[in-house]
Design a protein around this motif. Structure first.
Motif, PDB file in Angstrom:
ATOM      1  N   HIS A  30     -65.722 -14.369 109.655  1.00 60.56           N
ATOM      2  CA  HIS A  30     -66.014 -15.299 110.835  1.00 60.56           C
ATOM      3  C   HIS A  30     -65.910 -15.416 111.786  1.00 60.56           C
ATOM      4  O   HIS A  30     -66.774 -14.719 113.069  1.00 60.56           O
ATOM      5  CB  HIS A  30     -66.704 -16.225 109.610  1.00 60.56           C
ATOM      6  CG  HIS A  30     -67.279 -16.209 108.305  1.00 60.56           C
ATOM      7  ND1 HIS A  30     -68.454 -15.529 108.804  1.00 60.56           N
ATOM      8  CD2 HIS A  30     -67.438 -16.650 107.337  1.00 60.56           C
ATOM      9  CE1 HIS A  30     -69.470 -15.901 107.568  1.00 60.56           C
ATOM     10  NE2 HIS A  30     -68.506 -16.782 106.645  1.00 60.56           N
ATOM     11  N   TYR A  31     -64.488 -15.342 111.938  1.00 60.56           N
ATOM     12  CA  TYR A  31     -64.074 -16.128 113.147  1.00 60.56           C
ATOM     13  C   TYR A  31     -63.823 -15.000 114.215  1.00 60.56           C
ATOM     14  O   TYR A  31     -63.672 -14.960 115.137  1.00 60.56           O
ATOM     15  CB  TYR A  31     -62.650 -17.090 113.310  1.00 60.56           C
ATOM     16  CG  TYR A  31     -61.872 -16.089 111.841  1.00 60.56           C
ATOM     17  CD1 TYR A  31     -61.089 -15.230 112.448  1.00 60.56           C
ATOM     18  CD2 TYR A  31     -61.849 -16.487 110.465  1.00 60.56           C
ATOM     19  CE1 TYR A  31     -60.364 -14.439 111.918  1.00 60.56           C
ATOM     20  CE2 TYR A  31     -61.080 -15.970 110.039  1.00 60.56           C
ATOM     21  CZ  TYR A  31     -60.489 -14.817 110.549  1.00 60.56           C
ATOM     22  OH  TYR A  31     -58.737 -14.202 109.449  1.00 60.56           O
ATOM     23  N   LEU A  54     -63.620 -18.653 105.791  1.00 55.27           N
ATOM     24  CA  LEU A  54     -64.663 -18.201 106.792  1.00 55.27           C
ATOM     25  C   LEU A  54     -62.996 -16.386 106.624  1.00 55.27           C
ATOM     26  O   LEU A  54     -64.079 -16.255 107.334  1.00 55.27           O
ATOM     27  CB  LEU A  54     -63.703 -18.456 108.038  1.00 55.27           C
ATOM     28  CG  LEU A  54     -63.419 -19.982 108.693  1.00 55.27           C
ATOM     29  CD1 LEU A  54     -62.565 -20.470 109.462  1.00 55.27           C
ATOM     30  CD2 LEU A  54     -65.394 -20.068 108.782  1.00 55.27           C
ATOM     31  N   ALA A  67     -60.912 -23.449 114.129  1.00 60.41           N
ATOM     32  CA  ALA A  67     -62.606 -22.439 113.917  1.00 60.41           C
ATOM     33  C   ALA A  67     -62.993 -23.435 112.562  1.00 60.41           C
ATOM     34  O   ALA A  67     -63.507 -23.411 111.726  1.00 60.41           O
ATOM     35  CB  ALA A  67     -61.865 -21.203 113.600  1.00 60.41           C
ATOM     36  N   ASP A  68     -61.583 -24.003 111.500  1.00 59.22           N
ATOM     37  CA  ASP A  68     -62.227 -25.137 110.319  1.00 59.22           C
ATOM     38  C   ASP A  68     -61.526 -26.716 110.619  1.00 59.22           C
ATOM     39  O   ASP A  68     -60.898 -27.042 111.417  1.00 59.22           O
ATOM     40  CB  ASP A  68     -61.195 -24.228 109.434  1.00 59.22           C
ATOM     41  CG  ASP A  68     -59.454 -23.921 109.865  1.00 59.22           C
ATOM     42  OD1 ASP A  68     -59.244 -24.864 110.788  1.00 59.22           O
ATOM     43  OD2 ASP A  68     -58.965 -23.306 108.122  1.00 59.22           O
ATOM     44  N   PHE A  79     -59.314 -21.577 118.983  1.00 62.18           N
ATOM     45  CA  PHE A  79     -60.360 -20.370 118.344  1.00 62.18           C
ATOM     46  C   PHE A  79     -61.359 -20.728 119.491  1.00 62.18           C
ATOM     47  O   PHE A  79     -61.563 -21.718 120.147  1.00 62.18           O
ATOM     48  CB  PHE A  79     -61.326 -21.463 117.787  1.00 62.18           C
ATOM     49  CG  PHE A  79     -62.179 -20.617 116.957  1.00 62.18           C
ATOM     50  CD1 PHE A  79     -62.787 -19.239 116.560  1.00 62.18           C
ATOM     51  CD2 PHE A  79     -63.437 -21.925 117.766  1.00 62.18           C
ATOM     52  CE1 PHE A  79     -63.938 -19.049 116.489  1.00 62.18           C
ATOM     53  CE2 PHE A  79     -64.660 -21.002 117.110  1.00 62.18           C
ATOM     54  CZ  PHE A  79     -65.432 -20.190 116.604  1.00 62.18           C
ATOM     55  N   ALA A 124     -71.854 -15.764 116.420  1.00 65.75           N
ATOM     56  CA  ALA A 124     -71.413 -16.158 115.974  1.00 65.75           C
ATOM     57  C   ALA A 124     -71.821 -16.907 114.889  1.00 65.75           C
ATOM     58  O   ALA A 124     -72.913 -17.584 114.868  1.00 65.75           O
ATOM     59  CB  ALA A 124     -70.029 -17.246 116.567  1.00 65.75           C
ATOM     60  N   LEU A 154     -69.105 -21.274 111.908  1.00 60.19           N
ATOM     61  CA  LEU A 154     -68.543 -21.812 113.238  1.00 60.19           C
ATOM     62  C   LEU A 154     -68.598 -22.885 114.087  1.00 60.19           C
ATOM     63  O   LEU A 154     -69.453 -22.575 114.346  1.00 60.19           O
ATOM     64  CB  LEU A 154     -67.808 -20.011 113.754  1.00 60.19           C
ATOM     65  CG  LEU A 154     -66.968 -19.175 113.146  1.00 60.19           C
ATOM     66  CD1 LEU A 154     -67.645 -17.884 114.322  1.00 60.19           C
ATOM     67  CD2 LEU A 154     -65.943 -19.684 112.635  1.00 60.19           C
ATOM     68  N   ARG A 212     -65.534 -24.543 121.921  1.00 59.68           N
ATOM     69  CA  ARG A 212     -63.866 -24.520 120.954  1.00 59.68           C
ATOM     70  C   ARG A 212     -63.020 -25.598 121.989  1.00 59.68           C
ATOM     71  O   ARG A 212     -63.544 -26.874 121.848  1.00 59.68           O
ATOM     72  CB  ARG A 212     -63.136 -23.329 121.867  1.00 59.68           C
ATOM     73  CG  ARG A 212     -62.764 -23.806 123.699  1.00 59.68           C
ATOM     74  CD  ARG A 212     -62.030 -22.916 125.352  1.00 59.68           C
ATOM     75  NE  ARG A 212     -61.108 -22.187 124.163  1.00 59.68           N
ATOM     76  CZ  ARG A 212     -60.193 -21.083 124.885  1.00 59.68           C
ATOM     77  NH1 ARG A 212     -60.978 -20.554 125.355  1.00 59.68           N
ATOM     78  NH2 ARG A 212     -59.241 -20.888 124.677  1.00 59.68           N
TER      79      ARG A 212
END
Length: 416
Positions: free
Chosen positions: A75-76, A183, A232-233, A261, A267, A271, A275
């Protein structure tokens, strides 16, 4: 799709490689071509990848992907299978020619090569190994080579990569297994750590063999590194610091790199929309430094974080945050305290502490002596005792943070 020339491929694949942060050359074996044989040298200072050597020179490497096509759909990742980006692919021969051409023009001093997965993990790894093999064996290239290896590839291919490259790296991607499963479901934390364990074993085995047999081959003499994506998580700074410490201990890593991230086009809905602050990445690097060079334990660094959120403060560095939380450990006597206690003083670096320990063997140190070893004596004063200084008033302050925290101000755009 129109056929791309090498220059167009380079524009695409060099830009796609910018998300890889884990590139450095420290610790590699020295090789030169001064005797008239071979091409290149690794005797170029402490860093590559647009870093600065100890003598102030900026040195760099050719940092590209073999391809930005990928069969995975993390995903990222901007290069994921479902991403709507322009794709390109180098042949192994093209990468070799580019590396040699750039080196001869004095643009670079080495190669950092990563790749998306095309065809299969084994096929992609074979192509990357062929680049390194050709540079070393066909062209006697003696510069620095860093290969980003693929955990799912056959161990023998990874072993071949280590025989030609100075450093190998395997990305753990995310700090927690839960985050990786959510992800990047096609990747396995167990396989990643298994590959890192195999690399560590190979490094230790060949290092031991080299001590007994001069003809023994070298295997990744600059060791291995990894990279974690930050933000990202839901992993907290405490989670990240604890994970990094575990990786250092288990796999003997040279470095753990942190990459904030960055939102990508089209996207996934899982997510975050924004950022994380780049300062968060910076604070993690500072925490990493504390564990590696200042004898802080992961628990010490986690203690500096907010107890509720698990996040390190962004306005002050983690060393100062720890000192403010544990005021009872200060002040320390600059003329009597052991090295471990001096390393905890905000504003004193490793070199400053070493200089203090050497100087106090001959005389008693005053505050002015310490001031010459640090950027800001105001930051140091509340935490130490010198021959002519005791922080009585500062130590009694209930709220010390406004005194020692860096002042923030808006700079004028056209200031002289």
């Amino acid at each position: 799709m129109a056929q791309l020339d090498v220059q167009q491929k380079l524009a695409i694949l060099a830009d796609a490689a910018k998300y890889d942060a884990s590139c450095a050359s420290s610790g590699s074996v020295k090789r030169t071509s001064r005797e008239g044989k071979g091409i290149g040298s690794t005797d170029q200072g402490m860093g590559i990848c647009h870093a600065y050597a100890p003598d102030g020179r900026c040195i760099s490497l050719l940092k590209i992907l073999l391809t930005n096509s990928c069969i995975f759909d993390c995903h990222y990742c901007i290069n994921r299978k479902s991403s709507n980006v322009r794709r390109a692919r180098f042949t192994a021969e093209e990468v070799v020619r580019l590396t040699l051409s750039f080196y001869r023009r004095n643009y670079i001093e080495g190669l950092f090569l990563s790749s998306g997965i095309i065809g299969s993990s084994n096929y992609t790894m074979e192509q990357m190994v062929e680049v390194a093999r050709s540079l070393r064996e066909d062209h006697d290239f003696r510069g620095y080579i860093h290969l980003k290896t693929i955990p799912d590839a056959d161990p023998e291919l990874v072993h071949q990569a280590g025989l030609h490259a100075d450093r190998l790296s395997i990305n753990v991607e995310l700090p927690t297994v839960a985050g990786l499963t959510r992800l990047a479901p096609e990747k396995s934390a167990a396989r990643i750590e298994g590959a890192m364990g195999d690399t560590k074993t190979a490094i230790l085995d060949t290092s031991d063999a080299k001590k007994r047999f001069k003809s023994a081959p070298r295997f990744a003499p600059a060791g291995q590194s990894t990279q974690m994506i930050v933000g990202a998580d839901a992993a907290t700074d405490g989670d990240i610091v604890t994970k990094a410490s575990t990786l250092y201990d288990r796999f003997g890593l040279r470095r753990v790199y942190y990459s904030a991230f960055s939102p990508i086009p089209d996207a996934s809905a899982v997510l975050p929309l924004q950022r994380p602050p780049l300062m968060r990445e910076h604070r993690l690097y500072q925490s990493d430094w504390l564990m590696r060079f200042y004898d802080y334990t992961p628990a010490d660094v986690v203690a500096a974080a907010d107890a509720t959120t698990g996040m390190l403060p962004l306005d002050i560095d983690p060393k100062l945050a720890w000192a403010l939380k544990f005021r009872g450990s200060f002040p320390v006597d600059v003329n009597r305290a052991p090295r471990e206690a001096l390393l905890r003083v905000p504003g004193l670096g490793v070199k400053a502490v070493t200089a203090i320990l050497a100087a106090r063997r001959w005389r008693r140190l005053h505050l002015a002596d310490v001031a010459r070893l640090t950027v800001s004596v105001a930051k140091v004063r509340p935490f130490l005792i010198a021959e002519d200084w005791r922080p009585v008033a500062l130590s009694d302050r209930a709220e010390l943070r406004p005194v020692v925290a860096p002042k923030t101000e808006q700079l004028e755009l056209f200031a002289a």
